[in-house]
Each structure stands twice: as structure tokens, then as C-alpha cells.
Design an enzyme around this catalytic site. Structure first.
Site, PDB file in Angstrom:
ATOM      1  N   GLU A   1       3.055  -3.439  -3.660  1.00  0.00           N
ATOM      2  CA  GLU A   1       2.470  -2.115  -3.369  1.00  0.00           C
ATOM      3  C   GLU A   1       3.509  -1.132  -2.849  1.00  0.00           C
ATOM      4  O   GLU A   1       3.429   0.060  -3.113  1.00  0.00           O
ATOM      5  CB  GLU A   1       1.337  -2.281  -2.352  1.00  0.00           C
ATOM      6  CG  GLU A   1       0.492  -1.046  -2.222  1.00  0.00           C
ATOM      7  CD  GLU A   1      -0.870  -1.337  -1.610  1.00  0.00           C
ATOM      8  OE1 GLU A   1      -1.452  -2.384  -1.895  1.00  0.00           O
ATOM      9  OE2 GLU A   1      -1.351  -0.480  -0.848  1.00  0.00           O
TER      10      GLU A   1
ATOM     11  N   ASP B   1      -1.509  -5.345  -1.716  1.00  0.00           N
ATOM     12  CA  ASP B   1      -2.392  -5.746  -0.618  1.00  0.00           C
ATOM     13  C   ASP B   1      -3.738  -6.156  -1.188  1.00  0.00           C
ATOM     14  O   ASP B   1      -4.253  -5.510  -2.112  1.00  0.00           O
ATOM     15  CB  ASP B   1      -2.602  -4.568   0.350  1.00  0.00           C
ATOM     16  CG  ASP B   1      -1.303  -4.167   1.021  1.00  0.00           C
ATOM     17  OD1 ASP B   1      -0.385  -5.007   1.076  1.00  0.00           O
ATOM     18  OD2 ASP B   1      -1.218  -3.001   1.470  1.00  0.00           O
TER      19      ASP B   1
ATOM     20  N   TYR C   1      -2.850  -8.108   8.024  1.00  0.00           N
ATOM     21  CA  TYR C   1      -3.262  -6.884   7.337  1.00  0.00           C
ATOM     22  C   TYR C   1      -4.270  -6.110   8.194  1.00  0.00           C
ATOM     23  O   TYR C   1      -5.304  -6.662   8.592  1.00  0.00           O
ATOM     24  CB  TYR C   1      -3.878  -7.262   5.988  1.00  0.00           C
ATOM     25  CG  TYR C   1      -4.121  -6.083   5.096  1.00  0.00           C
ATOM     26  CD1 TYR C   1      -3.064  -5.268   4.689  1.00  0.00           C
ATOM     27  CD2 TYR C   1      -5.398  -5.762   4.671  1.00  0.00           C
ATOM     28  CE1 TYR C   1      -3.281  -4.178   3.888  1.00  0.00           C
ATOM     29  CE2 TYR C   1      -5.623  -4.670   3.853  1.00  0.00           C
ATOM     30  CZ  TYR C   1      -4.559  -3.879   3.474  1.00  0.00           C
ATOM     31  OH  TYR C   1      -4.770  -2.792   2.682  1.00  0.00           O
TER      32      TYR C   1
END
Lengths: 695, 72
Positions: A14, A114, A322
Site C-alpha cells: 500500500e 492493509d 493496525y
């Protein structure tokens, strides 16, 4: 063409920093070869006889655009186009070209973005439009640690997560459809009513959020305080004075308050009860994104969008998991022993981490909420290096201490009460003693307890009050939102998602609809909501966006199909826009009038200029910097070009008064900050200010 | 036109605009509550006391009070 030898497995990351971490973890020797294509670093790793080429995106490389050039509405047809073709400031062209050049040599593709809706959409769009494929393998991870990356690689899925992908795609379609159509509809309504073109932007989530801020402001503006009385008393116990609480916290009539004081006028009471009970306080649940943003605002005053940014940086540095998660769960499979052992090597946390590890059993306390993709935010145990900014370090400390605290014992507090009776009236003196701080020790300084020890007293003994009096009070208006409470409100009302809420608040600030730390709507914000509430309430009420969220949730849970859902959403939007079109003249006229009024109120005249004696002194707010100041209107008069300016405080609200300063004849303004109001001359050199300084 | 904010009135028979009209209603109901709380208080005294309560009286209410106290 790329200079990398085909065939290879192509990994889509990403962000550049994530690509680097993935590559160093996946390469068998932890030494990937770094190549440059279009000045973008590409990582070549060797693993299990495969060449893995990992290339980064930089967030979204594609954006939605309307098919057709007319600037009208409804616009229901769209296509994905590279972001750099629409937004010249988007520095995505080199990334787009890099993926194109790597397409041919790829024998296989792994999406390494992600694991959430946006990550799935970013990977899918690159796959479809740049690599011209329909499916790829998928790595799913919650931290960027070597261990998690290797596990995600070994256990990678054979195809994309369709639930996440479709839910992500439908959000883009719906937000785009509502955003573009209503912004065009509102702007065209003004143009048709006034001949003037002014862009008014509103989205399906921004509208209800702004509507809630305006609704609260209206409640504050229509607030009328109601009187009530409290009994304020102090009693001597031993040699110390204690505050005593009257049995009724609020007395509704002045007559009753006076009577109570009269009844207790001899100030002598008797101790009629002494009681003690143990209270327990349990740790707070682990952080989900919303609670981390609120706690960071409460303690550090970081805005939710800043907290998210810092937390994402910590995630990219493999220091925390995350952060875009709704989960308050910390499953044992995360390997808490390993994390705690790593934390025990960090000086700040070693004592507490070792203490937890020393227990026979340790299990974290969890909250109710869960998230399909990620656990609650927790540290990885990796040691931070010196690259952390001061703000990132604060968030890191907060996350680690919250994580440690959920392994702590409950706190134990002994609460004591002494009841004192004066005639028929009862008072209470309250105290507390901390028996065991438990988890609070791990979470300091972010939470602490205070104690008030009570003296030893005897039942039925007489005590002397030093005072018993009544105090007149008034009910208070509702409190304005701050960024943290607005975020909480959006969560409760199901407006937006965890990933978008902070951004929505920021957009409302950026568009000049709301202002201040205690958030209040600007005249522009009020003007827009007033008209919509009157003529087209669907855009400022939360029902519509909440229903859409439910519909999109069904797409994610594969209960409904994306194509039929978007078809029905388009039909519904079309009907709503037909209704808007019918009301367009009225909406346009009202909106134009409100905007004129809001512009006028933004330009407040304070009085005549004392320098040129011609122009008006006006409060100007710079749209660029948001700062305000006073300047003379004759600045624009070529014959005069008066340069009189005066600075204004940039916090709180400034209002004109009709008064002028006795020292220099300049206008006096009223500055309100919180509940405090000050009246002062606009000149910083005014002798009245020097008098104040001396005092 | 509303005599306070110069905004258009919803109904020409009403004395004020939508916001100031509803503020006026709140003011009337508020006077009842103040009467109950103090036992007795004149309407003028009520308005005077409101004007002294800085910071907690809503702007629409304050504007109505100022208008009724000074201009009526």
C-alpha cells in the site's frame, strides 16, 4: 520496461514504507535487492526459489470520474481513472507507470495492502486496470512484524476477500454519487437563483454531521437557565474541615433552601451512621481506533485525524498493530507472552511487563466490540528507534500502557461515609482510601485515583459545622462538541465509519462549515443547514446515511449483491434528485439569501476608523490562514489607502459592542473564551491595557 | 422581516423569525419556571436578571430579552 528478470511473483504494497518492511521480512537473507523504476524503489526478494518483486502504491492510484462532460445532475455513470489525470497535485503517475511496466513479467500477483476495505480496493484497482488481471492471492496481517508477515505469506489466501472488496467499492460509488450530485445540485440552485456561481459541497456523511453541530448550536442559542439552589456546608471532624453533602443535591425553590438553612442555624449535628464498603474498578478495554482517538484528545489534545496519522506511522514502523480497527479483543493467539517479553527489555515498561510475566496466569481484559479483520490496537514489542517524533512517542507510550493495564488486577478502593443529622436534615461526608491500585499503576499518568482519608469518629457524637448556607445556581447550556466528543457522537449515531470519521470532521473545518476547539458552526454552515432542513432534510439527518451504512454492511456480509444494490441506490438517488429539482428555485433563493447574510455577518463593522476618519473598521477573517484582524475599509480606496490594522485574539469569539475606548476613541470588543467574557480596546498600545498589566 | 435579525419571517402574523419565535416561547415557559423557583418575580425583574447572567443565556434568548427590555 522493467529491468527485472521475469518471471516473478509481484507483490502490491500500500505504501513505500510497508513495501520495504514486507521485502526485508520475506527475503530469505533479509537483504532484498533494491531497484529503481521511475524513481520508485522496488524490492526484489528471494523466497522458496521464487523471485518476489514488491512494488508500492501510495494509497489510492485511481479515482472515480463522471462519464460525460456536462456540468449538470443527476450524474449516475462513472468510471475509474488514474488519480493523476484528474488531480494534477496527485504524485501518483510514477507509481502507476511502475505497476504497468511490471505487469508483463508477473507470473503471479499477491495483494499485500492493509487488510481492510480500502486496502482491498487499492489492490483490486491496480490488479484490474494496471496488471489487467481479475484475481490475485491475498496476504492478511495485523502488524508489520517479521513474524506476522511470514505467517501471512505462508497462509495467504488464494483470492481476494470479496466481502471487503465489494463493501469498499460500494462506499466509493455511493460517496461519489451523493457528493457530486448534491454539490452540483446546490451550486446550480444558487446559480439559477442569483446568476452567481458558488461551489457548495456537501456529502452524505458531512451533511448529517454538520446538521448535528447546527442542531446543538440552536439548542445552546435557545437555552434559558433555570434557577436552583444547593446547600453548601463544611463540618469539623477532629481537627480537620470536611465538605458535607446535603441529602438533596438540588433544591428547586428558594423558599425550601432558605428553610433548610434556617433549620440548621445552630450548626450542631449528630453522627448517625458510619459505613464502609469496598469498591472495585476494572481496567478499561483495549483500544479500538475511536477510544484511542478520544484518549489522545483527552490527555494530549491531539485531533482525531492527527492521532490516526501518528498511529499509522507507528504501524508502518512495526511498533503497534493496525490502528483502523473496531475491535476491543486481544485473542491469546497474538502471543502475549512474546510481546510482554519484548516489552520487558524496554526500560520504561520492564518492571510492569516482568510483573505480568511473573504471574501464573495472565489473560487480558477485553471489551465487547469485535472486528472481522483485526484485533484491538496493541504494541508489537519491537523497540522504537530514534526516528519517532515526540507526538508518535506519546501515542506509543499510551498504547503500551493501555495494553499493560488490561493484564492488571482490578483496583480496590475502600469508600467511607459519615452521616450527620441536623434536626430532620441529613448530610454526608465522603472519603476514600486506595487499598490496591491494581491496573492503574500500569496506566499512569493517563489515569489516577485521588483519596481522602476520613478521621476516626464515634457514632452518636456531636459535631460542629463551620458553615451551612444556600447557594443560588443556574442550569447550564449543553456543552459544544469538541473533536473527540463529535467523533463519539458520530460513532453512536452510526454516521460514517472508523476509517472516515476523523477525515469528515477535518473536511468540515477545511470547507469553513465549522470552527473552533469548542466546535461551533460558521454562518456559512448555519446558512446551508437552515435551508436544507427546511426544504430537503434528508441531507442533514442521519437516517439516510445510517440506512446506507446498513445496506453496505449487507454487501460486505455477502447478504446482497453489489450490482443490484448499487442499481437500487441509484434509483433512489434519482428520485431524491427529482424532488430536489422541483424545489430548486426555492432552495436556490433561500441559499443565496443565507449566504449573503452569512458573508455580511462574517464581515463585522466595529466603528469609524480613527486614522483616516473615513473608512469603517471591520473584522476580517483570512480564508487562507483562518486568522482574524481588524482593518480599515478605506484600504481599498485608492485616494486614501488607509493602513490602519489591529490584531485580534485568534481563540474564542469576538463580538462588537457599541462602546468606544475613553483613551483613544477606538472600538471596544467583547472577547469570549469558554464562559469568560472580556471587554477590551482593539489597540494593543491602548493605555487601558497597560493599566491592566500594572494591576 | 424579523426586527432582530432581519431574516424573513415564516408567517407575517408572527412577531419574529423562526428562531426568535421559538426563543420567545422558551422565554415564556422559562418565566413560569422562575416564578415557581422564586415564589414571586416580576417579568421585568426576570428579564433584568437574565441580562446579568453572562455566558449561559442562549444568544437567541438574549437578543429577545434585549429587544423586549430596551425597545418595547
Amino acid at each position: 520496461m522493467s529491468s527485472i528478470e521475469p518471471p516473478y511473483v509481484l507483490g502490491i504494497a500500500e505504501k513505500p514504507q510497508a513495501a520495504r518492511r514486507l521485502a526485508y521480512a520475506l527475503d530469505e537473507n533479509n537483504k532484498p535487492t533494491i531497484k529503481k523504476i521511475r524513481n520508485i524503489s522496488i524490492f526484489v526478494c528471494k523466497r522458496n526459489n521464487d523471485n518476489i518483486v514488491i512494488a508500492p502504491a501510495v494509497g489510492h492510484l485511481f479515482t472515480l470520474s463522471s462519464i460525460g462532460k456536462t456540468w449538470n445532475y443527476p450524474v449516475l455513470d462513472y468510471e475509474w481513472v488514474p488519480s493523476h489525470t484528474i488531480d494534477k497535485k496527485a504524485r501518483t503517475k510514477n507509481f502507476t507507470d511502475t505497476f504497468k511496466s511490471l505487469a508483463k513479467g508477473a507470473k503471479n500477483v499477491i495483494i499485500m495492502t492493509d487488510f481492510d476495505r480500502e486496502g482491498e480496493v487499492i489492490g483490486y484497482l491496480i490488479l484490474k486496470y494496471l496488471l489487467e488481471r481479475t484475481d490475485a492471492e491475498r496476504m492478511k496481517f495485523s502488524t508489520l512484524t517479521v513474524q506476522d508477515i511470514l505467517q501471512a505469506y505462508d497462509k495467504r489466501e488464494k483470492s481476494l476477500d470479496l466481502g471487503f472488496l465489494n463493501s469498499g467499492l460500494i462506499r466509493h460509488y455511493v460517496d461519489w454519487l451523493y457528493g457530486i450530485n448534491y454539490s452540483r445540485a446546490l451550486s446550480l440552485a444558487i446559480k439559477k437563483a442569483s446568476g452567481q456561481f458558488k461551489v457548495i459541497s456537501i456529502g452524505r456523511v458531512q451533511g448529517p454531521t454538520l446538521g448535528s453541530v447546527v442542531e446543538l448550536e440552536n439548542k445552546i442559542k435557545k437555552f434559558l437557565p433555570i434557577p436552583f439552589w444547593t446547600i453548601e456546608s463544611e463540618v469539623m471532624l477532629g481537627k480537620e474541615t470536611f465538605k458535607a453533602f446535603y441529602e438533596k443535591p438540588k433544591i428547586e425553590t428558594q423558599k425550601e433552601a432558605i428553610q433548610i438553612v434556617k433549620d440548621c442555624s445552630d450548626l450542631i449535628g449528630k453522627i448517625t451512621d458510619i459505613s464502609e464498603k469496598t469498591a472495585y474498578q476494572y481496567p478499561f478495554p483495549p483500544f479500538d481506533l475511536g477510544s484511542l482517538q478520544r484518549e489522545a484528545f483527552r490527555y494530549f489534545k491531539f485531533s482525531p485525524s492527527k492521532t490516526l496519522q501518528y498511529a499509522e506511522n507507528l504501524y508502518l514502523k512495526a511498533l503497534i498493530s493496525y490502528p483502523r480497527t473496531d475491535s476491543q479483543k486481544l485473542p491469546m493467539t497474538l502471543g502475549h507472552k512474546n510481546i510482554l517479553t519484548k516489552l520487558s527489555s524496554q526500560n520504561n515498561y520492564s518492571i510492569f511487563a516482568n510483573e505480568i510475566l511473573g504471574k501464573k496466569k495472565f489473560k487480558p481484559k477485553e471489551g465487547q466490540r469485535s472486528d472481522a479483520a483485526h484485533p484491538a490496537i496493541h504494541p508489537t514489542g519491537n523497540i522504537p528507534d530514534n526516528s519517532l517524533s515526540a507526538s508518535e512517542r506519546k501515542i506509543y507510550d499510551l498504547v503500551v500502557k493501555r495494553y499493560l493495564s488490561v493484564f492488571g488486577q482490578r483496583a480496590e478502593i475502600l469508600k467511607g461515609t459519615i452521616e450527620i443529622t441536623v434536626k430532620t436534615h441529613k448530610f454526608e461526608v465522603r472519603g476514600s482510601k486506595i487499598i490496591d491500585e491494581g491496573w492503574i499503576r500500569y496506566y499512569k499518568p493517563y489515569y489516577s485515583l485521588s483519596e481522602q482519608l476520613l478521621p476516626n469518629v464515634k457514632l452518636n457524637s456531636d459535631v460542629k459545622f463551620s458553615s451551612i448556607d444556600s447557594k443560588e445556581n443556574f442550569t447550564s447550556p449543553p456543552t459544544r462538541f469538541n473533536e473527540s466528543s463529535l467523533l463519539k457522537y458520530m460513532e453512536t449515531e452510526k454516521i460514517g465509519t472508523k476509517a472516515t470519521r476523523a477525515g469528515i470532521i477535518k473536511t468540515l473545518f477545511d470547507r469553513g462549515y465549522i470552527e473552533g476547539k469548542e466546535i461551533s458552526p460558521t454562518p456559512l454552515g448555519i446558512g446551508v443547514v437552515d435551508v436544507l432542513e427546511d426544504q430537503y432534510p434528508v441531507l442533514v439527518k442521519s437516517e439516510m446515511t445510517r440506512n446506507l451504512e446498513d445496506i453496505m454492511e449487507d454487501v460486505q456480509n455477502k447478504k446482497t449483491d453489489i450490482n443490484s444494490t448499487i442499481f437500487s441506490i441509484k434509483n433512489e438517488l434519482k428520485d431524491l434528485l427529482i424532488l430536489f429539482h422541483k424545489k430548486e428555485p426555492e432552495i436556490g433563493k433561500m441559499l443565496y439569501e443565507n449566504l449573503r447574510l452569512s458573508e455580511k455577518s462574517e464581515l463585522t463593522v466595529l466603528g469609524k476608523c480613527q486614522q483616516c476618519k473615513t473608512g469603517d473598521l471591520r473584522i476580517i477573517k483570512s480564508r487562507k490562514t483562518g486568522k482574524r484582524f481588524v482593518s480599515c475599509s478605506a484600504y481599498f480606496d485608492k485616494r486614501i489607502e488607509c493602513t490602519a490594522t489591529y490584531p485580534l485574539p485568534n481563540t474564542g469569539t469576538v463580538k462588537p459592542t457599541t462602546k468606544t475606548c475613553p483613551h483613544d476613541g477606538l472600538p471596544i470588543i467583547e472577547w469570549q473564551r469558554g464562559r469568560r467574557k472580556y471587554q477590551m480596546c482593539i489597540s494593543p498600545d491602548c493605555p487601558s491595557k497597560k493599566e491592566d498589566d500594572k494591576n | 422581516m424579523c426586527p432582530i435579525c432581519k431574516k424573513k419571517k415564516e408567517n407575517s402574523k408572527e412577531a419574529y423569525c423562526k428562531n426568535h419565535n421559538s426563543a420567545k416561547k422558551v422565554l415564556k415557559q422559562g418565566y413560569e419556571s422562575w416564578l415557581r423557583a422564586y415564589g414571586s418575580i416580576s417579568y421585568d425583574e426576570f428579564l433584568k436578571k437574565l441580562l446579568k447572567l453572562e455566558g449561559i443565556v442562549g444568544d437567541f434568548i438574549k437578543e429577545i430579552v434585549e429587544y423586549e427590555f430596551y425597545f418595547k
